[in-house]
Design an enzyme around this catalytic site. Structure first.
Site, PDB file in Angstrom:
ATOM      1  N   THR A 274       0.313 -50.392  -6.155  1.00  0.00           N
ATOM      2  CA  THR A 274      -1.076 -50.630  -5.732  1.00  0.00           C
ATOM      3  C   THR A 274      -1.634 -51.608  -6.777  1.00  0.00           C
ATOM      4  OG1 THR A 274      -1.832 -48.806  -7.111  1.00  0.00           O
ATOM      5  CG2 THR A 274      -1.302 -48.253  -4.834  1.00  0.00           C
TER       6      THR A 274
ATOM      7  N   GLY B 120       4.513 -40.260  -8.008  1.00  0.00           N
ATOM      8  CA  GLY B 120       5.175 -41.054  -9.042  1.00  0.00           C
ATOM      9  C   GLY B 120       4.824 -42.525  -8.825  1.00  0.00           C
TER      10      GLY B 120
ATOM     11  N   TYR C 280      -3.807 -40.810 -20.445  1.00  0.00           N
ATOM     12  CA  TYR C 280      -3.720 -40.857 -18.987  1.00  0.00           C
ATOM     13  C   TYR C 280      -3.055 -39.577 -18.457  1.00  0.00           C
ATOM     14  CZ  TYR C 280      -2.468 -42.010 -14.233  1.00  0.00           C
ATOM     15  OH  TYR C 280      -2.329 -41.947 -12.868  1.00  0.00           O
TER      16      TYR C 280
ATOM     17  N   THR D 248     -11.768 -48.792  -2.448  1.00  0.00           N
ATOM     18  CA  THR D 248     -11.688 -50.261  -2.423  1.00  0.00           C
ATOM     19  C   THR D 248     -10.272 -50.778  -2.663  1.00  0.00           C
ATOM     20  OG1 THR D 248     -12.273 -50.299  -4.762  1.00  0.00           O
ATOM     21  CG2 THR D 248     -14.078 -50.592  -3.197  1.00  0.00           C
TER      22      THR D 248
ATOM     23  N   SER E  31      -0.992 -36.817 -10.750  1.00  0.00           N
ATOM     24  CA  SER E  31       0.114 -37.734 -11.042  1.00  0.00           C
ATOM     25  C   SER E  31       1.277 -36.943 -11.611  1.00  0.00           C
ATOM     26  CB  SER E  31      -0.334 -38.777 -12.072  1.00  0.00           C
ATOM     27  OG  SER E  31       0.782 -39.504 -12.573  1.00  0.00           O
TER      28      SER E  31
ATOM     29  N   GLY F 240     -12.655 -44.303  -4.708  1.00  0.00           N
ATOM     30  CA  GLY F 240     -11.551 -45.254  -4.927  1.00  0.00           C
ATOM     31  C   GLY F 240     -11.099 -45.876  -3.621  1.00  0.00           C
TER      32      GLY F 240
HETATM   33  P1  NDP Z   1      -5.887 -48.776  -7.577  1.00  0.00           P
HETATM   34  O1  NDP Z   1      -6.180 -49.457  -8.873  1.00  0.00           O
HETATM   35  O2  NDP Z   1      -5.273 -49.571  -6.497  1.00  0.00           O
HETATM   36  O3  NDP Z   1      -7.228 -48.084  -7.021  1.00  0.00           O
HETATM   37  C1  NDP Z   1      -8.083 -47.410  -7.896  1.00  0.00           C
HETATM   38  C2  NDP Z   1      -9.408 -47.162  -7.196  1.00  0.00           C
HETATM   39  O4  NDP Z   1     -10.255 -46.423  -8.091  1.00  0.00           O
HETATM   40  C3  NDP Z   1     -10.144 -48.431  -6.842  1.00  0.00           C
HETATM   41  O5  NDP Z   1     -10.679 -48.306  -5.545  1.00  0.00           O
HETATM   42  C4  NDP Z   1     -11.276 -48.494  -7.845  1.00  0.00           C
HETATM   43  O6  NDP Z   1     -12.431 -49.081  -7.242  1.00  0.00           O
HETATM   44  C5  NDP Z   1     -11.539 -47.007  -8.080  1.00  0.00           C
HETATM   45  N1  NDP Z   1     -12.224 -46.754  -9.336  1.00  0.00           N
HETATM   46  C6  NDP Z   1     -11.757 -46.941 -10.603  1.00  0.00           C
HETATM   47  N2  NDP Z   1     -12.715 -46.659 -11.496  1.00  0.00           N
HETATM   48  C7  NDP Z   1     -13.816 -46.287 -10.781  1.00  0.00           C
HETATM   49  C8  NDP Z   1     -15.133 -45.893 -11.136  1.00  0.00           C
HETATM   50  N3  NDP Z   1     -15.520 -45.801 -12.411  1.00  0.00           N
HETATM   51  N4  NDP Z   1     -16.009 -45.598 -10.153  1.00  0.00           N
HETATM   52  C9  NDP Z   1     -15.630 -45.682  -8.855  1.00  0.00           C
HETATM   53  N5  NDP Z   1     -14.406 -46.040  -8.462  1.00  0.00           N
HETATM   54  C10 NDP Z   1     -13.506 -46.353  -9.416  1.00  0.00           C
HETATM   55  O7  NDP Z   1      -4.971 -47.538  -7.969  1.00  0.00           O
HETATM   56  P2  NDP Z   1      -4.300 -46.380  -7.073  1.00  0.00           P
HETATM   57  O8  NDP Z   1      -4.784 -46.395  -5.690  1.00  0.00           O
HETATM   58  O9  NDP Z   1      -2.853 -46.428  -7.316  1.00  0.00           O
HETATM   59  O10 NDP Z   1      -4.849 -45.107  -7.826  1.00  0.00           O
HETATM   60  C11 NDP Z   1      -5.581 -44.093  -7.156  1.00  0.00           C
HETATM   61  C12 NDP Z   1      -5.391 -42.782  -7.900  1.00  0.00           C
HETATM   62  O11 NDP Z   1      -4.027 -42.407  -7.854  1.00  0.00           O
HETATM   63  C13 NDP Z   1      -5.761 -42.857  -9.380  1.00  0.00           C
HETATM   64  O12 NDP Z   1      -6.418 -41.660  -9.726  1.00  0.00           O
HETATM   65  C14 NDP Z   1      -4.411 -42.965 -10.086  1.00  0.00           C
HETATM   66  O13 NDP Z   1      -4.466 -42.424 -11.374  1.00  0.00           O
HETATM   67  C15 NDP Z   1      -3.549 -42.132  -9.159  1.00  0.00           C
HETATM   68  N6  NDP Z   1      -2.120 -42.398  -9.199  1.00  0.00           N
HETATM   69  C16 NDP Z   1      -1.616 -43.662  -9.026  1.00  0.00           C
HETATM   70  C17 NDP Z   1      -0.239 -43.856  -9.063  1.00  0.00           C
HETATM   71  C18 NDP Z   1       0.382 -45.209  -8.945  1.00  0.00           C
HETATM   72  O14 NDP Z   1       1.536 -45.385  -9.410  1.00  0.00           O
HETATM   73  N7  NDP Z   1      -0.267 -46.179  -8.309  1.00  0.00           N
HETATM   74  C19 NDP Z   1       0.688 -42.728  -9.215  1.00  0.00           C
HETATM   75  C20 NDP Z   1       0.038 -41.470  -9.398  1.00  0.00           C
HETATM   76  C21 NDP Z   1      -1.305 -41.312  -9.362  1.00  0.00           C
HETATM   77  P3  NDP Z   1     -13.447 -50.105  -7.957  1.00  0.00           P
HETATM   78  O15 NDP Z   1     -12.684 -50.853  -9.005  1.00  0.00           O
HETATM   79  O16 NDP Z   1     -13.955 -50.943  -6.838  1.00  0.00           O
HETATM   80  O17 NDP Z   1     -14.505 -49.202  -8.520  1.00  0.00           O
HETATM   81  C1  8X3 Z   2       0.880 -43.126 -12.184  1.00  0.00           C
HETATM   82  C2  8X3 Z   2       2.332 -42.891 -12.346  1.00  0.00           C
HETATM   83  O1  8X3 Z   2       4.239 -42.852 -14.014  1.00  0.00           O
HETATM   84  O2  8X3 Z   2       2.648 -44.689 -14.206  1.00  0.00           O
HETATM   85  O3  8X3 Z   2       0.187 -41.947 -12.338  1.00  0.00           O
HETATM   86  O4  8X3 Z   2       2.045 -42.466 -14.898  1.00  0.00           O
HETATM   87  S1  8X3 Z   2       2.822 -43.239 -13.951  1.00  0.00           S
END
Ligand code: NDP
Ligand code: 8X3
Length: 252
Positions: A186, A182, A151, A11, A138, A9
């Protein structure tokens, strides 16, 4: 020799910010994501501070993960830290109206992709008696909310898998941490709402959410503590977020 971190992840969001944070301290970087143009751009940005190896791949593809992670170039072979950040939520509607394909995608990415990456790197970490698996869980793992269904359940898997890994790794120096953020701004909500930027903006309107940089700083802290300290679980919210009372439905 420099330390090596493998980030899925990379990117976008947390993964991308982690790449920048670890690069500041000269770590070797292995960066994974599906969007090759973004991996190329990040490599170009960071290669004056770090050795960077990119692997464009979909973490749901078990063969590709196994091939990519078990055949790393010599300089990158000894991964010290794996950051499992690749993941997503799709949709926020009620369970009975959800798209089953979306549920499959969340399970395949957040659970199975994380499993494949972890399983590929664990034997080397145990053999070297050194390593750290850092999972992006999360708050949704612990606190249900309407539309959270699959999720939140995938993140509950991440929480329990992280704890169970610690049980198996007892007696080794390999650490496991589950970071549970939380609300963080992004591309997470843009993905959740399938490109609807105004809906995504609405989530963060008039708030000060966490940022990728905040989570990267926490991740770097967790990863660089002395080896005898294992943060099992780290839950973090923006100050503007807290819990609601339990909901009660009342007949009119
Ligand atoms: P983003 O959408 O900004 O980043 C998600 C990343 O995951 C991207 O780099 C994407 O890359 C990669 N990704 C998704 N699917 C695939 C796949 N099949 N293969 C390879 N890479 C993949 O989200 P966040 O940075 O916020 O999320 C990162 C993590 O944190 C996630 O697991 C999310 O559930 C978790 N999270 C996020 C929160 C939030 O509020 N933002 C809160 C709590 C947890 P690409 O599309 O190039 O493959
Ligand atoms: C991402 C936070 O509250 O949208 O994991 O599920 S929430």
């Amino acid at each position: 020799m420099n330390n090596t971190v493998l980030i899925t992840g990379a990117t976008s969001g947390f993964g991308q910010s982690c790449a920048r944070r670890f690069s500041e301290n000269g770590w070797n970087l292995i960066l994974i994501g599906r969007r090759t143009d973004r991996l190329d751009a990040l490599k170009a940005e960071l290669m004056n501070k770090s050795l960077v190896h990119i692997i464009p791949l979909d973490v749901r593809d078990r063969e590709a993960v196994t091939a990519g992670l078990q055949n790393l170039p010599e300089l990158f072979r000894n991964v010290d830290v794996l950051i499992n950040s690749a993941g997503l939520a799709l949709g926020l509607g009620p369970a009975h109206q959800s798209d089953l394909d979306d549920w499959d995608t969340m399970v395949d990415t957040n659970i199975k992709g994380l499993m494949y990456c972890t399983r590929s790197l664990l034997p080397g970490m145990v053999e070297r008696n050194r390593g750290h698996i850092i999972n992006m869980g999360s708050v949704a793992a612990s606190y249900p909310y309407p539309g959270g269904h699959v999720y939140g359940a995938t993140k509950a898997f991440v929480a329990q898998f992280s704890r169970n890994l610690r049980s198996d790794l007892l007696g080794t120096c390999v650490r496991v941490t589950n970071i549970e953020p939380g609300m963080a701004e992004t591309e997470f909500s843009i993905v959740r709402f399938k490109g609807d930027a105004s809906k995504a903006d609405g989530i963060y309107q008039n708030t000060e959410p966490l940022t990728g940089t905040d989570i990267a700083e926490i991740t770097y802290f967790v990863a660089t503590l002395p080896e005898h300290i294992n943060i099992n679980n780290l839950e973090v919210m923006p100050t503007c977020q807290a819990w609601a009372p339990l909901a009660v439905h009342r007949e009119k």
